[in-house]
Design a protein around this motif. Structure first.
Motif, short mmCIF file in Angstrom:
data_model
loop_
_atom_site.label_atom_id
_atom_site.label_comp_id
_atom_site.label_asym_id
_atom_site.label_seq_id
_atom_site.Cartn_x
_atom_site.Cartn_y
_atom_site.Cartn_z
N ALA A 1 38.34 77.20 107.43
CA ALA A 1 39.15 76.07 107.89
C ALA A 1 38.73 74.78 107.20
N ARG A 2 37.50 74.78 106.72
CA ARG A 2 36.95 73.58 106.07
C ARG A 2 36.06 74.03 104.93
N ILE A 3 36.27 73.42 103.75
CA ILE A 3 35.50 73.78 102.56
C ILE A 3 34.89 72.51 101.99
N THR A 4 33.57 72.51 101.82
CA THR A 4 32.89 71.41 101.15
C THR A 4 32.49 71.86 99.75
N LEU A 5 32.84 71.06 98.77
CA LEU A 5 32.56 71.37 97.38
C LEU A 5 31.26 70.68 96.94
N PHE A 6 30.41 71.45 96.27
CA PHE A 6 29.17 70.92 95.70
C PHE A 6 29.19 71.15 94.19
N GLY A 7 28.74 70.17 93.44
CA GLY A 7 28.69 70.32 91.99
C GLY A 7 30.06 70.52 91.37
N ALA A 8 31.11 70.11 92.05
CA ALA A 8 32.47 70.20 91.52
C ALA A 8 32.80 68.88 90.83
N ASP A 9 32.09 68.60 89.75
CA ASP A 9 32.14 67.27 89.13
C ASP A 9 33.21 67.15 88.06
N PHE A 10 33.49 68.22 87.33
CA PHE A 10 34.45 68.19 86.23
C PHE A 10 34.17 67.03 85.28
N ALA A 11 32.92 66.68 85.16
CA ALA A 11 32.52 65.52 84.37
C ALA A 11 31.01 65.57 84.16
N PHE A 12 30.50 64.54 83.46
CA PHE A 12 29.07 64.50 83.13
C PHE A 12 28.40 63.27 83.74
N PRO A 13 28.36 63.18 85.07
CA PRO A 13 27.66 62.05 85.68
C PRO A 13 26.16 62.13 85.40
N MET A 14 25.50 61.00 85.52
CA MET A 14 24.06 60.91 85.24
C MET A 14 23.74 61.34 83.81
N ASN A 15 24.77 61.33 82.96
CA ASN A 15 24.60 61.69 81.55
C ASN A 15 24.05 63.11 81.39
N GLY B 1 27.37 69.50 74.41
CA GLY B 1 26.47 68.52 74.99
C GLY B 1 27.17 67.22 75.35
N VAL B 2 26.48 66.38 76.10
CA VAL B 2 27.04 65.11 76.56
C VAL B 2 27.46 64.24 75.38
N ASN B 3 26.70 64.28 74.30
CA ASN B 3 27.01 63.41 73.16
C ASN B 3 28.33 63.76 72.50
N LEU B 4 28.89 64.93 72.81
CA LEU B 4 30.17 65.34 72.23
C LEU B 4 31.35 64.99 73.14
N HIS C 1 33.90 56.46 92.62
CA HIS C 1 33.79 55.00 92.74
C HIS C 1 34.93 54.30 91.99
N GLY C 2 35.82 55.08 91.36
CA GLY C 2 36.90 54.49 90.59
C GLY C 2 36.49 54.07 89.20
N GLN C 3 35.33 54.53 88.74
CA GLN C 3 34.84 54.19 87.42
C GLN C 3 35.02 55.36 86.46
N ARG C 4 35.13 55.05 85.18
CA ARG C 4 35.26 56.10 84.19
C ARG C 4 33.93 56.83 84.01
N VAL C 5 34.01 58.15 83.91
CA VAL C 5 32.83 58.97 83.66
C VAL C 5 33.19 59.98 82.58
N LYS C 6 32.24 60.25 81.70
CA LYS C 6 32.48 61.13 80.56
C LYS C 6 32.84 62.55 81.01
N THR C 7 33.70 63.18 80.23
CA THR C 7 34.03 64.58 80.47
C THR C 7 34.52 65.20 79.18
N GLN C 8 34.88 66.48 79.26
CA GLN C 8 35.49 67.14 78.12
C GLN C 8 36.89 67.61 78.52
N LEU C 9 37.69 67.90 77.51
CA LEU C 9 39.12 68.12 77.74
C LEU C 9 39.39 69.27 78.71
N ASN C 10 38.68 70.38 78.56
CA ASN C 10 38.97 71.51 79.45
C ASN C 10 38.58 71.22 80.90
#
Length: 430
Positions: free
Chosen positions: A340-354, A368-371, A380-389
């Protein structure tokens, strides 16, 4: 106010007063703008050339040719300099042209520089911000430059457009006739026949809470608390994706179930030594050596992928939803188990904390992050790095969540991508 803007403003105010009001509030002055000249001219915005600098009309005709000419309704994402809209409106069979703004500041700038009234005045045209509609509309053409220049408000729709444009390219490695795929399915056949059906798990957690644990960097914020919760008698069910399994075990956290679907997952990701009493949910593309070594129960299932079409006819097993990431079937499993309730962990789809993943070195599980050349908005409404997929996986999860309003979805962190349809679990997010 320029003469061009006044002319355009009269049409906009008369036809779409709400859109016009929003355009007046856009910040077009902060855009990095250059005039680019060739045989003709165009604009370069933040280093991105908006259209051809030689023959804008010829380019627009080429773009228009990719759309079905017999369609009574077409969608254009991005406003450009108005060339594609004007070309499409030459077709007398077209009854409606929906133009979706991807960058409000850019469109406001163009309105101040060029007369856009010929297409804005056409009664067949409708104008709106792309993100005013939750889903992309077909058939469409998305202006390539504005897929790069889309603003924050329209970023989610931008991501879904890019995913749709790349769909056939992304599916190229899932050719049902690929010798490698056929061999892997053949190697898995005996295990599939003798294995349990994931349907046995369905309904077993009716009305309960489930933690679905991915491998995004934000997972590292929660190891200590997850360990404490895991030791409680009454607690949520822990479902881990394959790449999160090793970091969890290393922190003393034993998941209740592990989900794996990727042919590239090895014993390095799923070490069997501590797998006693941990069921593994898998699909036939999984490595048979990993499956045989696993000490816990194994439950097999399929996705809707064409690569499993023949197997589905031979050996009956239930299906889980797959949208590109192992997180999708993990979430679908939780829903089909009755959560009935699902909490997601590590579902970032991005590279926070570099970082790319929790518990793995940079580059261990992909580029890697540099790519990273792309971005999403975080909690927080801020841009965070990610990759296309990752952006594609995010969009597919959001679609899934929208299709299951009976389940409450929560996110455990603001550090990763903002996931539409989720709230934040205040037990983990301050």
């Amino acid at each position: 106010m320029s003469e061009s803007f006044q002319q355009n403003a009269e049409v906009l105010q008369a036809r779409w007063p709400e859109v016009f009001s929003r355009l007046l509030a856009e910040d077009s002055e902060s855009l990095q703008v250059e005039l680019v000249e060739g045989l003709g001219s165009t604009l370069r915005i933040a280093g991105i050339q908006l259209t051809s600098r030689h023959d804008r009309t010829a380019e627009a005709r080429l773009q228009a040719a990719s759309l079905p000419p017999e369609s009574p309704m077409l969608h254009v994402y991005g406003t450009g300099l108005g060339d594609l809209q004007q070309v499409l409106l030459e077709n007398p069979e077209l009854r409606r042209l929906q133009v979706h703004i991807l960058n409000g500041g850019l469109f406001a700038l163009v309105l101040s520089l060029l007369d856009q009234t010929p297409w804005l005045s056409d009664p067949r045209v409708e104008l709106s911000y792309a993100a005013d509609c939750r889903e992309i509309q077909l058939p469409f053409f998305a202006l390539p430059s504005e897929l790069e220049l889309a603003d924050e408000f329209n970023a989610r729709i931008r991501d879904r457009l890019v995913s749709e444009v790349h769909l056939s390219f992304n599916n190229r490695e899932f050719d049902p006739q690929s010798p490698q795929i056929l061999q892997r399915l053949q190697d898995s056949l005996e295990l599939l026949r003798s294995g349990r059906d994931i349907a046995e798990l369905f309904g077993s957690q009716a009305g309960q809470e489930v933690y679905v644990i991915g491998t995004g960097p934000s997972l590292e914020q929660h190891f200590e608390k997850l360990l404490a919760i895991r030791e409680q008698v009454q607690r949520p069910l822990f479902i881990s994706v394959d790449t999160a399994y090793r970091p969890l075990i290393e922190h003393g956290i034993k998941p209740d179930l592990v989900v794996s679907i990727d042919k590239g997952i090895t014993a390095r990701h799923l070490p069997p030594s501590d797998s006693d009493s941990i069921p593994l949910v898998y699909m036939p593309m999984s490595d048979p050596e990993v499956l045989v070594a696993w000490k816990g129960l194994r439950y097999a299932g399929y996705s809707a992928s064409p690569i499993y079409a023949a197997l589905r006819q031979q050996i009956a097993k239930a299906q889980l939803y797959v949208g590109g990431s192992v997180l999708h079937p993990a979430v679908d499993l939780a829903v089909k188990m009755g959560a009935a309730r699902i909490t997601l962990f590590g579902a970032d789809f991005a590279f926070p904390m570099n970082k790319t993943h929790a518990g793995w070195n940079d580059g261990d599980l992909g580029p890697g992050v540099n790519l990273a050349r792309h971005w999403v908005l975080d909690g927080h409404g801020q841009r965070v790095k990610t990759q296309l997929n990752f952006r594609r996986y995010l969009g597919e999860l959001e679609r899934y969540i929208a299709g299951h309003p009976e389940v409450r979805f929560l996110n455990s962190s603001r550090a990763g991508a903002m996931i539409a349809g989720t709230a934040f679990n205040l037990e983990f997010v301050q």
